[in-house]
Design a protein around this motif. Structure first.
Motif, short mmCIF file in Angstrom:
data_model
loop_
_atom_site.label_atom_id
_atom_site.label_comp_id
_atom_site.label_asym_id
_atom_site.label_seq_id
_atom_site.Cartn_x
_atom_site.Cartn_y
_atom_site.Cartn_z
N ILE A 196 -48.68 3.55 -61.43
CA ILE A 196 -48.77 2.18 -61.41
C ILE A 196 -47.65 1.56 -60.92
N VAL A 197 -47.73 0.70 -59.74
CA VAL A 197 -46.80 0.04 -59.13
C VAL A 197 -47.12 -1.43 -59.20
N VAL A 198 -46.25 -2.27 -59.81
CA VAL A 198 -46.37 -3.59 -60.06
C VAL A 198 -45.53 -4.31 -58.93
N ARG A 199 -46.00 -5.11 -58.00
CA ARG A 199 -45.10 -5.67 -57.28
C ARG A 199 -44.96 -7.27 -57.43
N VAL A 200 -43.81 -7.86 -57.50
CA VAL A 200 -43.63 -9.23 -58.04
C VAL A 200 -42.96 -10.01 -57.11
N ASP A 201 -43.69 -11.19 -56.78
CA ASP A 201 -42.70 -12.19 -56.30
C ASP A 201 -42.83 -13.52 -56.89
N SER A 202 -41.37 -13.67 -57.37
CA SER A 202 -41.43 -15.04 -58.39
C SER A 202 -40.40 -16.03 -58.08
N ASP A 203 -40.54 -17.10 -58.61
CA ASP A 203 -39.69 -18.15 -58.22
C ASP A 203 -38.79 -18.64 -59.73
N ALA A 204 -38.99 -17.61 -60.76
CA ALA A 204 -38.32 -18.01 -61.92
C ALA A 204 -38.19 -16.43 -62.71
N ALA A 205 -37.23 -16.28 -63.44
CA ALA A 205 -36.98 -14.96 -64.19
C ALA A 205 -37.91 -14.96 -65.32
N ASP A 206 -38.20 -13.88 -65.75
CA ASP A 206 -39.21 -13.59 -66.63
C ASP A 206 -39.08 -12.05 -67.12
N GLU A 207 -39.83 -11.84 -67.97
CA GLU A 207 -40.02 -10.21 -68.36
C GLU A 207 -41.38 -9.92 -68.28
N LEU A 208 -41.55 -8.77 -67.65
CA LEU A 208 -42.82 -8.29 -67.39
C LEU A 208 -42.87 -7.14 -68.57
N HIS A 209 -43.84 -7.37 -69.39
CA HIS A 209 -44.05 -6.38 -70.55
C HIS A 209 -45.54 -5.49 -70.34
N VAL A 210 -45.55 -4.23 -70.54
CA VAL A 210 -46.46 -3.55 -70.56
C VAL A 210 -46.88 -2.63 -71.85
N HIS A 211 -47.80 -3.12 -72.48
CA HIS A 211 -47.87 -2.81 -73.88
C HIS A 211 -48.97 -1.40 -74.07
N SER A 212 -48.22 -0.45 -73.69
CA SER A 212 -48.77 0.93 -73.51
C SER A 212 -48.01 1.83 -74.70
#
Length: 122
Positions: free
Chosen positions: A62-78
């Protein structure tokens, strides 16, 4: 009666061959699946997509591609969980697989938003 014995013998031989194949200690190979890509856009405090459902398979890349204008954290709850730092930048890519079937939430930590729930099937 001899016909029945022949059929029974064939079934016994076939069943024995299956048992030998299963007991060989060779790992079972999963069918090759195509990668799943999820595109995420974060702009002005909004995320797209949000609260969607996405079908996936155990072991699928699984590939998540992100375009963002702010910093954050992506969490995958697996199990095990995955955490990816999201920068204020375009073209970010994060890859992972899920080893256990079930529902897996993919969320943005600082925004407190669920992007998608992966419905992971065996």
């Amino acid at each position: 009666m001899t016909i029945r014995r022949r059929r029974l013998g064939s079934v016994t031989v076939a069943a024995g061959a299956l048992l030998v194949g299963c007991a060989s200690g060779e790992p079972a190979t999963a069918p090759v699946t195509t990668p799943l890509t999820i595109d995420i856009r974060i702009a002005n405090g909004e995320v797209s997509p949000a609260n969607t459902r996405t079908d996936a398979q155990v072991g699928q890349h699984i590939v998540v591609r992100v375009d963002s204008d702010a910093a954050d954290e992506l969490h995958v709850h697996s199990a095990p969980p995955h955490t990816f730092p999201v920068a204020a930048a375009a073209g970010q890519e994060f890859g992972f697989t899920v080893a256990v079937p079930g529902q897996v939430d993919v969320e943005l930590h600082h925004l407190g938003r669920t992007v998608t729930t992966l419905l992971v099937r065996p």
